[in-house]
Design a protein around this motif. Sequence first.
Motif, PDB file in Angstrom:
ATOM      1  N   ALA A  14       0.825  -1.214   0.000  1.00  0.00           N
ATOM      2  CA  ALA A  14       0.000   0.000   0.000  1.00  0.00           C
ATOM      3  C   ALA A  14       0.853   1.254   0.000  1.00  0.00           C
ATOM      4  CB  ALA A  14      -0.940  -0.014   1.212  1.00  0.00           C
ATOM      5  N   PHE A  15       1.885   1.306   0.829  1.00  0.00           N
ATOM      6  CA  PHE A  15       2.660   2.542   0.890  1.00  0.00           C
ATOM      7  C   PHE A  15       3.594   2.690  -0.308  1.00  0.00           C
ATOM      8  CE2 PHE A  15       6.685   0.828   2.716  1.00  0.00           C
ATOM      9  CZ  PHE A  15       7.600   1.741   2.218  1.00  0.00           C
ATOM     10  N   LYS A  21       4.010  10.382  -1.298  1.00  0.00           N
ATOM     11  CA  LYS A  21       2.975  10.970  -0.446  1.00  0.00           C
ATOM     12  C   LYS A  21       2.935  10.276   0.914  1.00  0.00           C
ATOM     13  CE  LYS A  21       0.110  12.568  -4.293  1.00  0.00           C
ATOM     14  NZ  LYS A  21      -1.200  12.455  -4.987  1.00  0.00           N
ATOM     15  N   CYS A  22       3.127   8.971   0.922  1.00  0.00           N
ATOM     16  CA  CYS A  22       3.174   8.243   2.192  1.00  0.00           C
ATOM     17  C   CYS A  22       4.380   8.671   3.023  1.00  0.00           C
ATOM     18  CB  CYS A  22       3.233   6.736   1.938  1.00  0.00           C
ATOM     19  SG  CYS A  22       1.686   6.015   1.335  1.00  0.00           S
ATOM     20  N   VAL A  23       5.502   8.882   2.365  1.00  0.00           N
ATOM     21  CA  VAL A  23       6.698   9.348   3.063  1.00  0.00           C
ATOM     22  C   VAL A  23       6.439  10.708   3.704  1.00  0.00           C
ATOM     23  CG1 VAL A  23       9.063  10.180   2.733  1.00  0.00           C
ATOM     24  CG2 VAL A  23       8.347   8.021   1.700  1.00  0.00           C
ATOM     25  N   LEU A  24       5.806  11.603   2.956  1.00  0.00           N
ATOM     26  CA  LEU A  24       5.514  12.946   3.471  1.00  0.00           C
ATOM     27  C   LEU A  24       4.578  12.890   4.667  1.00  0.00           C
ATOM     28  CD1 LEU A  24       5.590  16.022   3.334  1.00  0.00           C
ATOM     29  CD2 LEU A  24       3.772  15.915   1.610  1.00  0.00           C
ATOM     30  N   VAL A  25       3.491  12.153   4.548  1.00  0.00           N
ATOM     31  CA  VAL A  25       2.515  12.069   5.640  1.00  0.00           C
ATOM     32  C   VAL A  25       3.136  11.394   6.854  1.00  0.00           C
ATOM     33  CG1 VAL A  25       0.327  11.045   6.354  1.00  0.00           C
ATOM     34  CG2 VAL A  25       0.528  12.117   4.105  1.00  0.00           C
ATOM     35  N   ALA A  26       3.898  10.335   6.629  1.00  0.00           N
ATOM     36  CA  ALA A  26       4.545   9.641   7.746  1.00  0.00           C
ATOM     37  C   ALA A  26       5.540  10.553   8.444  1.00  0.00           C
ATOM     38  CB  ALA A  26       5.248   8.379   7.247  1.00  0.00           C
ATOM     39  N   PHE A  27       6.224  11.408   7.692  1.00  0.00           N
ATOM     40  CA  PHE A  27       7.180  12.338   8.284  1.00  0.00           C
ATOM     41  C   PHE A  27       6.469  13.351   9.182  1.00  0.00           C
ATOM     42  CE2 PHE A  27       9.655  16.342   8.016  1.00  0.00           C
ATOM     43  CZ  PHE A  27      10.821  15.900   8.640  1.00  0.00           C
ATOM     44  N   PHE A 111      -5.536   9.269   6.079  1.00  0.00           N
ATOM     45  CA  PHE A 111      -4.770   9.148   4.837  1.00  0.00           C
ATOM     46  C   PHE A 111      -4.396   7.695   4.568  1.00  0.00           C
ATOM     47  CE2 PHE A 111      -0.577   8.553   2.990  1.00  0.00           C
ATOM     48  CZ  PHE A 111      -0.701   9.206   1.780  1.00  0.00           C
ATOM     49  N   PHE A 112      -3.815   7.029   5.571  1.00  0.00           N
ATOM     50  CA  PHE A 112      -3.350   5.657   5.353  1.00  0.00           C
ATOM     51  C   PHE A 112      -4.517   4.683   5.189  1.00  0.00           C
ATOM     52  CE2 PHE A 112       0.729   7.284   6.916  1.00  0.00           C
ATOM     53  CZ  PHE A 112       1.593   6.648   6.032  1.00  0.00           C
ATOM     54  N   MET A 113      -5.659   4.994   5.798  1.00  0.00           N
ATOM     55  CA  MET A 113      -6.832   4.146   5.578  1.00  0.00           C
ATOM     56  C   MET A 113      -7.292   4.244   4.135  1.00  0.00           C
ATOM     57  SD  MET A 113      -8.891   4.912   9.122  1.00  0.00           S
ATOM     58  CE  MET A 113     -10.452   4.329   8.440  1.00  0.00           C
ATOM     59  N   PRO A 119      -4.732   5.737  -4.179  1.00  0.00           N
ATOM     60  CA  PRO A 119      -3.724   6.716  -3.766  1.00  0.00           C
ATOM     61  C   PRO A 119      -4.379   7.946  -3.128  1.00  0.00           C
ATOM     62  CG  PRO A 119      -3.249   5.913  -5.969  1.00  0.00           C
ATOM     63  CD  PRO A 119      -4.629   5.421  -5.622  1.00  0.00           C
ATOM     64  N   SER A 120      -4.167   8.109  -1.846  1.00  0.00           N
ATOM     65  CA  SER A 120      -4.768   9.226  -1.135  1.00  0.00           C
ATOM     66  C   SER A 120      -3.894  10.466  -1.269  1.00  0.00           C
ATOM     67  CB  SER A 120      -4.959   8.860   0.347  1.00  0.00           C
ATOM     68  OG  SER A 120      -5.683   9.872   1.017  1.00  0.00           O
TER      69      SER A 120
END
Length: 252
Positions: A14-15, A21-27, A111-113, A119-120
């Motif tokens: 998924a990520f 975008k996942c990297v940015l949100v996770a950061f 976001f991750f859900m 792609p969110s």
Amino acid sequence: MWNRIQLKERGKIAFQRNYWKCVLVAFVMMIALGGSSAVSSGTIRQRFDINFIMNDNGHLFGYYWGHGSHTSGVPLVVYIMIFMTVLMIAVISTLVNILICMPLEVGGCRFFMENTSYPSSPDRLGFAFKKGVYGKVVLTLFLRQLYIFLWSLLFIVPGIIKAYEYRMVPYLLADDPNMPRQDAFRISKEMMYGNKWEAFVLDLSFFGWEILSACTCGILGIFYVNPYVYATNTELFLELKNQYLWRQNQGK
């Protein structure tokens, strides 16, 4: 019973499908939750122990700072200013945690859900700041943190258990921000019933990745480990949610 390896594999897929975008949100979540844990665990601490020395007439003669040397040569007002400054920093940090970091956590969960299905967008970080949602989210997550803190006062183990019991509260709010807080706590406890140990083992399974991240000064964490962990935890929520709904339907 859910399979830890399958959850991690689904989270990884998924990520990686929406990598940057996942990297940015996770950061952003890492910064927000890092600040939150620092405040809630009492990282910002300062001991002020002033012992006043009175003369025979009851007037201030001098004072001691802490348990050690005499410090009457330093104006008392300096220590009062230091105390007020540290207190102000602690209050501001707590407010930032409650009013900004906690809602960001819910937005990141949202976001991750969504990212498990398509792609969110990183703007989902602001999900909990919407009118009519923000106040409910802030109050619920504040109470969650307060409950965990109070249970931690009974020794650390009860606090850890409560943290796992209420682990799904941010995800439940991300799924339904209008959910009453009593339901959020109750459903989280029911979802985690019998799953706390497995969730703990899931967390331990990332320990090697955390060591590698530390060896790279956090670079590996930013670009791989953190989004991997958040995506996997989201898969855990979705799995436990499906099990919970199945049990509810079986009971009807």
